[in-house]
Write a protein that holds these residues in place. Structure first.
Motif, mmCIF file in Angstrom:
data_model
loop_
_atom_site.group_PDB
_atom_site.id
_atom_site.type_symbol
_atom_site.label_atom_id
_atom_site.label_comp_id
_atom_site.label_asym_id
_atom_site.label_seq_id
_atom_site.Cartn_x
_atom_site.Cartn_y
_atom_site.Cartn_z
ATOM 1 N N LYS A 153 -27.504 -23.863 41.719
ATOM 2 C CA LYS A 153 -26.516 -22.783 41.917
ATOM 3 C C LYS A 153 -26.625 -22.172 43.311
ATOM 4 O O LYS A 153 -26.703 -20.963 43.464
ATOM 5 C CB LYS A 153 -26.676 -21.716 40.843
ATOM 6 N N LYS A 154 -26.657 -23.012 44.322
ATOM 7 C CA LYS A 154 -26.765 -22.652 45.739
ATOM 8 C C LYS A 154 -28.151 -22.163 46.134
ATOM 9 O O LYS A 154 -28.371 -21.714 47.246
ATOM 10 C CB LYS A 154 -25.715 -21.616 46.149
ATOM 11 N N GLY A 155 -29.122 -22.259 45.218
ATOM 12 C CA GLY A 155 -30.474 -21.788 45.500
ATOM 13 C C GLY A 155 -31.192 -22.561 46.597
ATOM 14 O O GLY A 155 -32.157 -22.054 47.170
ATOM 15 N N ARG A 156 -30.741 -23.765 46.919
ATOM 16 C CA ARG A 156 -31.365 -24.540 48.000
ATOM 17 C C ARG A 156 -30.501 -24.569 49.250
ATOM 18 O O ARG A 156 -30.836 -25.263 50.220
ATOM 19 C CB ARG A 156 -31.674 -25.963 47.523
ATOM 20 N N CYS A 157 -29.407 -23.824 49.276
ATOM 21 C CA CYS A 157 -28.541 -23.799 50.457
ATOM 22 C C CYS A 157 -29.324 -23.444 51.711
ATOM 23 O O CYS A 157 -30.098 -22.474 51.717
ATOM 24 C CB CYS A 157 -27.408 -22.790 50.283
ATOM 25 N N PHE A 158 -29.134 -24.245 52.730
ATOM 26 C CA PHE A 158 -29.708 -24.084 54.066
ATOM 27 C C PHE A 158 -31.220 -24.287 54.114
ATOM 28 O O PHE A 158 -31.825 -24.161 55.161
ATOM 29 C CB PHE A 158 -29.312 -22.738 54.695
ATOM 30 N N ASN A 159 -31.830 -24.612 52.965
ATOM 31 C CA ASN A 159 -33.245 -24.987 52.968
ATOM 32 C C ASN A 159 -33.341 -26.433 53.415
ATOM 33 O O ASN A 159 -32.404 -27.219 53.246
ATOM 34 C CB ASN A 159 -33.867 -24.849 51.584
ATOM 35 N N LYS A 160 -34.485 -26.802 53.950
ATOM 36 C CA LYS A 160 -34.702 -28.192 54.341
ATOM 37 C C LYS A 160 -35.503 -28.901 53.262
ATOM 38 O O LYS A 160 -36.344 -28.300 52.594
ATOM 39 C CB LYS A 160 -35.421 -28.267 55.675
ATOM 40 N N ILE A 161 -35.174 -30.173 53.097
ATOM 41 C CA ILE A 161 -35.952 -31.036 52.215
ATOM 42 C C ILE A 161 -36.491 -32.184 53.058
ATOM 43 O O ILE A 161 -35.920 -32.517 54.108
ATOM 44 C CB ILE A 161 -35.126 -31.575 51.025
ATOM 45 N N THR A 162 -37.577 -32.758 52.608
ATOM 46 C CA THR A 162 -38.136 -33.939 53.260
ATOM 47 C C THR A 162 -37.853 -35.135 52.368
ATOM 48 O O THR A 162 -38.254 -35.154 51.205
ATOM 49 C CB THR A 162 -39.659 -33.791 53.467
ATOM 50 N N SER A 163 -37.140 -36.103 52.914
ATOM 51 C CA SER A 163 -36.840 -37.345 52.202
ATOM 52 C C SER A 163 -37.737 -38.435 52.759
ATOM 53 O O SER A 163 -37.903 -38.541 53.978
ATOM 54 C CB SER A 163 -35.381 -37.736 52.383
#
Length: 144
Positions: A71-81
């Motif tokens: 629900k947009k909780g990860r918006c603009f956060n970075k993830i490592t793939s």
């Protein structure tokens, strides 16, 4: 099935499973990397959920399946793939909708599975994934 710019389109009369949850996020969450265009008139459909904007395919951005998008909780956060022996950090800008699809807003694509990291071309290049794998590629990911 029909294809439009490397995207699989819905089949008339086809049934597609919706998902409102995704597997738990760990330090090495298994996922399936798919290729997406975040540009205007690209195969990603409308503007990104996080900022209502389009993004260049040359920047490191991703969309996550509905459950992971939170629900947009990860918006603009970075993830490592991680995949193909490489790692890349990318910013979450959109949801890969696991509940709805097969309409104009979703570029007539089926709903996403619950384990999708839908990535820009820049992410694919950074991971060294070949264009002939554009159907998808197994990866792991974690919050950066």
């Amino acid at each position: 099935m029909q294809q439009r710019e490397h995207s699989v389109c819905c089949v008339e009369g086809g049934l597609y499973s919706p998902f409102n949850c995704s597997p738990p996020v760990t330090h090495h969450t298994e996922a399936y990397l798919t290729l997406n265009s975040f540009e205007k008139n690209g195969d990603g459909g409308g503007p990104s959920e996080c900022d209502s904007k389009f993004h260049s395919d040359d920047i490191l951005v991703v969309a996550l399946s509905t459950g992971w998008f939170n629900k947009k909780g990860r918006c603009f956060n970075k993830i490592t793939s991680s995949g193909n022996g490489r790692k890349v950090k990318a910013m979450v800008v959109d949801e890969c909708d696991s509940m709805r699809g097969c309409d104009e807003a979703h570029d007539y694509q089926p709903p996403c599975a619950n384990n999708i990291v839908d990535a820009s071309k820049a992410v694919w290049v950074a991971l060294g994934v070949h264009s002939d794998d554009s159907g998808g590629f197994d990866i792991t990911w974690s919050d950066a």
